[in-house]
Scaffold this motif. Structure first.
Motif, PDB file in Angstrom:
ATOM      1  N   LEU A   1       0.833  -1.213   0.000  1.00 47.41           N
ATOM      2  CA  LEU A   1       0.000   0.000   0.000  1.00 47.41           C
ATOM      3  C   LEU A   1       0.864   1.258   0.000  1.00 47.41           C
ATOM      4  N   ARG A   2       1.941   1.250   0.802  1.00 48.74           N
ATOM      5  CA  ARG A   2       2.826   2.433   0.832  1.00 48.74           C
ATOM      6  C   ARG A   2       3.504   2.638  -0.528  1.00 48.74           C
TER       7      ARG A   2
ATOM      8  N   ILE B   1      -4.078   5.332   5.874  1.00 44.91           N
ATOM      9  CA  ILE B   1      -2.923   4.913   6.675  1.00 44.91           C
ATOM     10  C   ILE B   1      -2.721   5.852   7.858  1.00 44.91           C
TER      11      ILE B   1
ATOM     12  N   THR C   1      -7.044   3.363   9.551  1.00 44.17           N
ATOM     13  CA  THR C   1      -8.230   2.598   9.141  1.00 44.17           C
ATOM     14  C   THR C   1      -7.894   1.742   7.920  1.00 44.17           C
ATOM     15  N   ILE C   2      -8.833   0.870   7.549  1.00 41.71           N
ATOM     16  CA  ILE C   2      -8.543  -0.147   6.540  1.00 41.71           C
ATOM     17  C   ILE C   2      -8.918   0.335   5.132  1.00 41.71           C
ATOM     18  N   VAL C   3      -7.937   0.313   4.261  1.00 40.31           N
ATOM     19  CA  VAL C   3      -8.113   0.714   2.857  1.00 40.31           C
ATOM     20  C   VAL C   3      -9.148  -0.217   2.199  1.00 40.31           C
TER      21      VAL C   3
ATOM     22  N   GLY D   1       0.189  -8.889   7.544  1.00 37.15           N
ATOM     23  CA  GLY D   1      -0.694  -7.740   7.770  1.00 37.15           C
ATOM     24  C   GLY D   1      -1.961  -7.805   6.940  1.00 37.15           C
TER      25      GLY D   1
ATOM     26  N   ARG E   1      -6.998  -7.801   7.272  1.00 30.97           N
ATOM     27  CA  ARG E   1      -7.235  -6.992   8.457  1.00 30.97           C
ATOM     28  C   ARG E   1      -8.727  -6.742   8.688  1.00 30.97           C
TER      29      ARG E   1
ATOM     30  N   GLN F   1     -11.932  -8.454   3.441  1.00 32.86           N
ATOM     31  CA  GLN F   1     -10.671  -8.774   2.751  1.00 32.86           C
ATOM     32  C   GLN F   1     -10.428 -10.275   2.762  1.00 32.86           C
TER      33      GLN F   1
ATOM     34  N   ARG G   1       7.809   6.448   9.094  1.00 36.71           N
ATOM     35  CA  ARG G   1       6.408   6.143   8.792  1.00 36.71           C
ATOM     36  C   ARG G   1       5.469   7.196   9.376  1.00 36.71           C
TER      37      ARG G   1
HETATM   38  O1  C5P Z   1       0.792  -3.608   8.354  1.00 32.49           O
HETATM   39  P1  C5P Z   1       1.143  -2.172   8.437  1.00 32.49           P
HETATM   40  O2  C5P Z   1       1.286  -1.698   9.855  1.00 32.49           O
HETATM   41  O3  C5P Z   1       2.332  -1.816   7.599  1.00 32.49           O
HETATM   42  O4  C5P Z   1      -0.104  -1.372   7.815  1.00 32.49           O
HETATM   43  C1  C5P Z   1      -0.114   0.037   7.783  1.00 32.49           C
HETATM   44  C2  C5P Z   1      -1.490   0.541   7.402  1.00 32.49           C
HETATM   45  O5  C5P Z   1      -1.849   0.113   6.099  1.00 32.49           O
HETATM   46  C3  C5P Z   1      -2.633   0.064   8.299  1.00 32.49           C
HETATM   47  O6  C5P Z   1      -2.724   0.782   9.510  1.00 32.49           O
HETATM   48  C4  C5P Z   1      -3.830   0.330   7.363  1.00 32.49           C
HETATM   49  O7  C5P Z   1      -4.145   1.709   7.302  1.00 32.49           O
HETATM   50  C5  C5P Z   1      -3.256  -0.094   6.013  1.00 32.49           C
HETATM   51  N1  C5P Z   1      -3.559  -1.511   5.731  1.00 32.49           N
HETATM   52  C6  C5P Z   1      -4.826  -1.852   5.260  1.00 32.49           C
HETATM   53  N2  C5P Z   1      -5.142  -3.171   5.001  1.00 32.49           N
HETATM   54  C7  C5P Z   1      -4.225  -4.137   5.212  1.00 32.49           C
HETATM   55  C8  C5P Z   1      -2.923  -3.809   5.686  1.00 32.49           C
HETATM   56  C9  C5P Z   1      -2.624  -2.479   5.939  1.00 32.49           C
HETATM   57  O8  C5P Z   1      -5.684  -0.982   5.088  1.00 32.49           O
HETATM   58  N3  C5P Z   1      -4.544  -5.405   4.976  1.00 32.49           N
END
Ligand code: C5P
Ligand code: MG
Length: 222
Positions: free
Chosen positions: A57-58, A76, A80-82, A111, A114, A118, A155
Motif C-alpha cells: 500500500l505504501r 494509513i 483505518t482499513i483501505v 498484515g 485486516r 478482505q 512512517r
Molecule cells: O501492516 P502495516 O502496519 O504496515 O499497515 C499500515 C497501514 O496500512 C494500516 O494501519 C492500514 O491503514 C493499512 N492496511 C490496510 N489493510 C491491510 C494492511 C494495511 O488498510 N490489509
C-alpha cells in the motif's frame, strides 16, 4: 490500476489458484507485534515469498500517477482499513509476478486480512489460505516497540495518535478475522512478548506440527 469496480475482487467469482498449486499463510497480529521480523526469519529458512500488505500500500501510495495514492495516505494516517479491492489487487499482482518470474509457490502474506471482507474476497477470488499465524502481544509492549521504531522508520503512522487509532482498528476490525479463522481450526497462535529469536523457536515448532518444513539443511561442523 483500473477503476475500483473492475478490480478482481469485485468482478471475479472463482479463485485464480488452488491451494494445491499455491500455499498462502496469513500473518496477523497487532501493529508492533513483530510480524515483519518473524517473516524475515521464515523467508531465509523456508523459502517463502514475503508480501506485506502495508508495504504494498505504501508503494502504491508513492507511485507517480496512482489514482489511489491520496486515498491510501488518508487511510494509513487514520489507521483505518483501505477498501479491500485495492489491497487484494496489489497482493494478486505481486503474487503473479512472484509465481511467473521467481517460480515461487509459498507465500507469507503479512498484515492481511485486516478485515472480514478482505479475508472473504481473497479466499474467494485469489486462493484459500492454509492457516493464519497470529502473534499475540499486549498493547503496552507494542506501543513501546512502535514508538522506538518511529524514531527511524519515517512512517507517517508510527506516532502516538496514529498508534492509538491502529490499536482500536485492530481490536474492532481485525480480531474478528482471527476469531473466524480460529473457529475453522486455522489459527496458529504465538505469544510475541519474548525477544525475536525466542518467538521464532515457537514459530518453527508450530510450523513443524502443521507439516511445514524448512528448506535448508543446517550442517554442524565439528
Ligand atoms: O501492516 P502495516 O502496519 O504496515 O499497515 C499500515 C497501514 O496500512 C494500516 O494501519 C492500514 O491503514 C493499512 N492496511 C490496510 N489493510 C491491510 C494492511 C494495511 O488498510 N490489509
Ligand atoms: Mg509490518
Amino acid at each position: 490500476m483500473p477503476a475500483i469496480e473492475s478490480l478482481g475482487a469485485a468482478s471475479r467469482s472463482s479463485p485464480l489458484w488452488s491451494p494445491d498449486e499455491v500455499t498462502v499463510i496469513f500473518v496477523l497480529g497487532g501493529p508492533g507485534a513483530g510480524k515483519g521480523t518473524q517473516c524475515a526469519y521464515l523467508v531465509s529458512d523456508y523459502g517463502f515469498k514475503h508480501l506485506s500488505a502495508g508495504d504494498l500500500l505504501r508503494e502504491e501510495q508513492d507511485r507517480p500517477g496512482s489514482e489511489f495514492g491520496e486515498m491510501i495516505k488518508t487511510y494509513i494516517r487514520e489507521g483505518t482499513i483501505v477498501p479491500m479491492e485495492v489491497t487484494v489487487q496489489l497482493l494478486e499482482n505481486a503474487m503473479k509476478v512472484a509465481i511467473e518470474k521467481e517460480k515461487k509457490t509459498l507465500f507469507l502474506i503479512d498484515g492481511f486480512p485486516r478485515k472480514l471482507d478482505q479475508a472473504h474476497a481473497f479466499e474467494r477470488t485469489v486462493v484459500p489460505s492454509k492457516f493464519t499465524l497470529f502473534f499475540d502481544c499486549p498493547e503496552d509492549v507494542m506501543q513501546e516497540r512502535l514508538l522506538n521504531r518511529g524514531k527511524t522508520s519515517g512512517r507517517a503512522d508510527d506516532n502516538i495518535e496514529s498508534i492509538k487509532k491502529r490499536f482500536r482498528t485492530f481490536v474492532e476490525t481485525s480480531m474478528p478475522v482471527v476469531d473466524e479463522f480460529e473457529s475453522q481450526g486455522k489459527v496458529v497462535k504465538i505469544m510475541a512478548t519474548a525477544p525475536p529469536d525466542e518467538v521464532y523457536k515457537n514459530v518453527q515448532e508450530k510450523f513443524k506440527e502443521r507439516g511445514v518444513e524448512p528448506i535448508t539443511l543446517k550442517f554442524v561442523h565439528n
